[in-house]
Design an enzyme around this catalytic site. Sequence first.
Site, short mmCIF file in Angstrom:
data_model
loop_
_atom_site.label_atom_id
_atom_site.label_comp_id
_atom_site.label_asym_id
_atom_site.label_seq_id
_atom_site.Cartn_x
_atom_site.Cartn_y
_atom_site.Cartn_z
N HIS A 106 -3.08 1.40 -4.16
CA HIS A 106 -2.15 2.09 -3.18
C HIS A 106 -1.61 3.18 -4.18
O HIS A 106 -1.32 4.43 -3.73
CB HIS A 106 -1.20 1.35 -2.92
N HIS A 147 2.90 2.87 6.62
CA HIS A 147 3.33 1.81 6.01
C HIS A 147 2.75 0.56 6.86
O HIS A 147 3.57 -0.12 7.67
CB HIS A 147 5.12 2.13 6.45
#
Lengths: 718, 83
Positions: free
Chosen positions: A42, A88
Amino acid sequence: MTEPAHRTLGMTDDEYARVVEILGREPEPAELAMYSVMWSEHCSYKSSKPWLRRFPTEAPWVVLGPGENAGVVDIGDDWLVALRIESHNHPSFVEPYQGAATGVGGILRDIFTMGARPVGLWDALRFGPLSDPSNRYLFSGVVHGIAGYGNAVGVPTLGGEIEFADCFSKNPLVNVMALGLMRRDQLVTRAAVGEGNIAVLLGSATGRDGIGGASILASASFEEGSETKRPSVQIGDPFEEKKLIEACLELYERGLVVAIQDLGAAGISCATSECAAAGGMGMTVDLDAVHLREEAMTPGEILMSESQERMLAIVAPDDVDEVLALAHKWEIDATTIGVITGGDTLEVRHRGEIVAAVPAASLSEDAPVYHRGVERPAYLDAVWADEATLPAGLDLGSTLLRLLDDPALGDRSWIFQQYDHMLFLDTVVGPGNDGSLMRVKGTDKGLAVSTDGDALRCSLDPRRGAARIVYEAALNVAVTGAAPYAVVDNLNFGNPEKPAVMWQFAETVEGMAEACERLGVPVVGGNVSFYNETDGVDISPTPVVGMLGLADPMPQLPPRLDRAEAGMELWLIGPERGDDFAGSAYCRIVLEHRCGRPAEPDPDVARRVVEHAARLAHIAPVVHDVSSGGIAVAVAEVAIRSGVGVRLDNGDWRLLLDESPHRFVVAVEPGTDLDVSDVASRRLGVFGGDRLDFGRWGTVGLSEASRVWRQAIPRRLG
Amino acid sequence: MSEPVRFRVRVMRKAGLADPEGATTTKALRDLGYTEVTAVHFGRDIVVELAGDDVAAAEARVHEMCERLLANPVIEDFTVERL
């Protein structure tokens, strides 16, 4: 036997060996925590980096490109625009309301970190079918979360897009895009320069929120029984964010910050190491000075915490008192937690001891890069060969009703009526149209934005599918009168350790990059979300494009879908194939056929069509992109929104449901000179009456079509 | 007809999670001079009335209701108390 600490933090043995090599010793626990988050997929883009270099990132108007918190472009007259998109996905699956809310909060911080005031939000959402109650829970929770945070923080949500498909049932996608505006001299970066400058932590207290969220949650797959991997959920506080926005903007205005960085994934580890590395400096950080919400937090936990609504400002020593006073005025907590040092070491202290001392740049820049295996999946040959068998004729009236009843094609006002889209009073074209348009106060300029994705077409042919969404997004901003200006992308994929997934990724990047090149639009930022995989099933490759368009000047009366009137003529601009049904709404919904190969886009035609749309937006009351559902649905949308029927001239029914790219419809007074000689165009029909009349292919009452279209989402939510 | 069985469900945010409402109230109380206040926690009380005589079964049903609807087990804890 217990697992070595690095593996429980999601780090491989090779990566651990590399840390040992950099430090020349075994890492301390806090150091291991920092490397594990900063080197996570990430944060480090370790699987995608080699491919992302393919994107065109330069243009004379690009001020800051990829790699910053947000891309920044110059729109003239000393105005800069910051834009960014981020996913998200995993947090929204764990807790839909808070996951979506903190997604909004995070993207806003990326914008005001640059010095810009956030002025608009867009959301690209994907869920499983609404027939499943758990999908309804995720869908309504995410929409409420976006509304709850966005409305309260005072930034308008202007649009977005949505798709439903089985592969998103246990892996919804929540991609949030934000736009910010600033004067040229307000731009700030994160480069912490100046030995002796002070690091000030602003905003909320630090708790055990989302510990390891980035490294573990967003960088590995969900499996049954993985509850222990669930980090504690982050809770958003929009009012705290509002205070932070105002405080930071005042700090910039008064010239009180040398550099600033928001705290997102990897928290203090990320902010301190990136600021120091960007400035080519070191930093000493005192964790005892961090305002904690919980007792007995370990140094590793403080460093990794993803508590929301925090910023790290680098300030000259003489200005510290003024910064703290300003924070007090806005009722936000502020503490000095560090000092910029010479050299390149990030040194972290806790209770009088040094718990970490690492080269700052090694956290952000020395992460491993993986050239993962790439292999075209063999099943695609069969998929491409399997073309839909089309009937010789059909009743377009009843067929259209089935299309309008689809939740991805029907009215989305159940979603956007929950969003405040008029904040700041700069909204010119709001949600429910192709692209949204907002004015830049005090100028004639308009900023257009469209987010576009097409998971089904991208699963059939990632390269063509990805290129087509770029062209579609360009057309969606063009119909507001804007020229495509900059792109941000959100690449949502499955497990990158599978060669087939990396093939989808590589093809997608190539398709998007070529389309951006051919349109002359730079990519100024993006986000990659891998490991969208639950129980071994990967999502369809789902790139999402966020396109910024600049209208200068903005049309006096920009087109909208509700401006058609009886007597106006309906024209189609752009070429028709009549055979582009792979991935079409008709095949998906009516034939339940999801195979074939989508047609290849034509860059030259695309560019000309986009230019015509932007030009015609200055003279036509309705200019509408033709996409999902083809001409039939595009025309129905205009008729329903305008409250007037339409009668189409006779032609082959296939032309009405085909989804060839690069087309739009316009409604104009008869005799209007469209001046489109270099692309195909034809008259489709004329507005009037109270029916959608397809001649020999059938007809349906406008009121019935309208009722079905409006109920498409509400009736499924019960 | 017999009296319904009554339970009080108390739902609280899980310890350790951010609690903006509690934090804001703490600050406001301290501003009013109650400087000894170190934390405020908000929750909610729900009273559920059920028909039937089997109290143990009813309590089990209320627990199930909490898991599925009355609380959000991802971010909230709950207790069930017979009234």
